[in-house]
Write a protein that holds these residues in place. Sequence first.
Motif, short mmCIF file in Angstrom:
data_model
loop_
_atom_site.label_atom_id
_atom_site.label_comp_id
_atom_site.label_asym_id
_atom_site.label_seq_id
_atom_site.Cartn_x
_atom_site.Cartn_y
_atom_site.Cartn_z
N ALA A 92 -1.46 4.64 7.71
CA ALA A 92 -0.27 3.81 7.51
C ALA A 92 -0.04 2.87 8.69
O ALA A 92 0.29 1.70 8.51
CB ALA A 92 0.95 4.70 7.29
N VAL A 138 3.67 -1.16 3.82
CA VAL A 138 3.22 0.21 3.59
C VAL A 138 4.41 1.15 3.39
O VAL A 138 5.39 1.09 4.15
CB VAL A 138 2.37 0.71 4.79
CG1 VAL A 138 1.90 2.14 4.55
CG2 VAL A 138 1.18 -0.21 5.01
N VAL A 197 0.86 -1.19 0.00
CA VAL A 197 0.00 0.00 0.00
C VAL A 197 0.89 1.24 0.00
O VAL A 197 1.88 1.31 0.75
CB VAL A 197 -0.91 0.04 1.24
CG1 VAL A 197 -1.83 1.27 1.19
CG2 VAL A 197 -1.75 -1.22 1.36
N THR A 234 -0.17 -1.15 8.36
CA THR A 234 1.04 -1.91 8.70
C THR A 234 0.72 -2.97 9.75
O THR A 234 1.14 -4.13 9.64
CB THR A 234 2.14 -0.97 9.23
OG1 THR A 234 2.52 -0.06 8.19
CG2 THR A 234 3.37 -1.76 9.66
N THR A 289 6.71 0.25 8.86
CA THR A 289 6.30 1.26 7.89
C THR A 289 7.53 1.91 7.27
O THR A 289 8.47 2.27 7.97
CB THR A 289 5.43 2.33 8.55
OG1 THR A 289 4.31 1.72 9.18
CG2 THR A 289 4.93 3.35 7.53
#
Length: 222
Positions: A160, A170, A147, A164, A209
Amino acid sequence: MADPKGFMTTPRREWPRRPVEERVRDWHEVYVPGGLLPIISKQADRCMDCGVPFCHEACPLGNLIPEWNDLVSREDWRAASDRLHATNNFPEFTGRLCPAPCEAGCVLAINQPAVTIKNVECAIADRAWEEGFAPPRPPDRLSGRTVAVIGSGPTGLAAAQQLTRAGHTVAVYERDDRLGGLMRYGIPSFKMEKHHLERRLEQMRAEGTKFRTSMAVGRDVG
């Protein structure tokens, strides 16, 4: 509620501010460091645990306000942190910056000063960091999906972090050279010092992330 008569016996007390002559000499937050903890449990006692908690409805995040007020009044900080983080990724941000529509919706505000909901929220968040109740929570397994989140403001960071933790890979794309969006460049330090933001960013990195700064989507990347 821990004290059924708390709203009748305890007056509202807010987070004390540093003296003006001290505040004008720096850019630190205006409030006295640690000034909430001596008073906040009694302030949480003022919550009436209403049958219809309009504060909950007034909160855009749907925070479980009566529940964590009760836990703070009993000084069960771990459980209060769990309740708060269940609906709010970054309570140390909102506890300092939110205009607190919850307090306008507080039933006690009909004829008395409202419960200091915003201060209680901030106290829970700060205590969670102090006691280690907000560790990185990486996913148990990856979903195999990727993503891209465009923008690292509060909305982008919250999305996010949730993605995650759900197991997706992400990457957050930020056109500025530093992360945080509005919280970095739109909020002065005397309202929220930037170490609160840096701390959450480090937590998100530890969870997996990825961040890409100086990347304008549509120009630097398709």
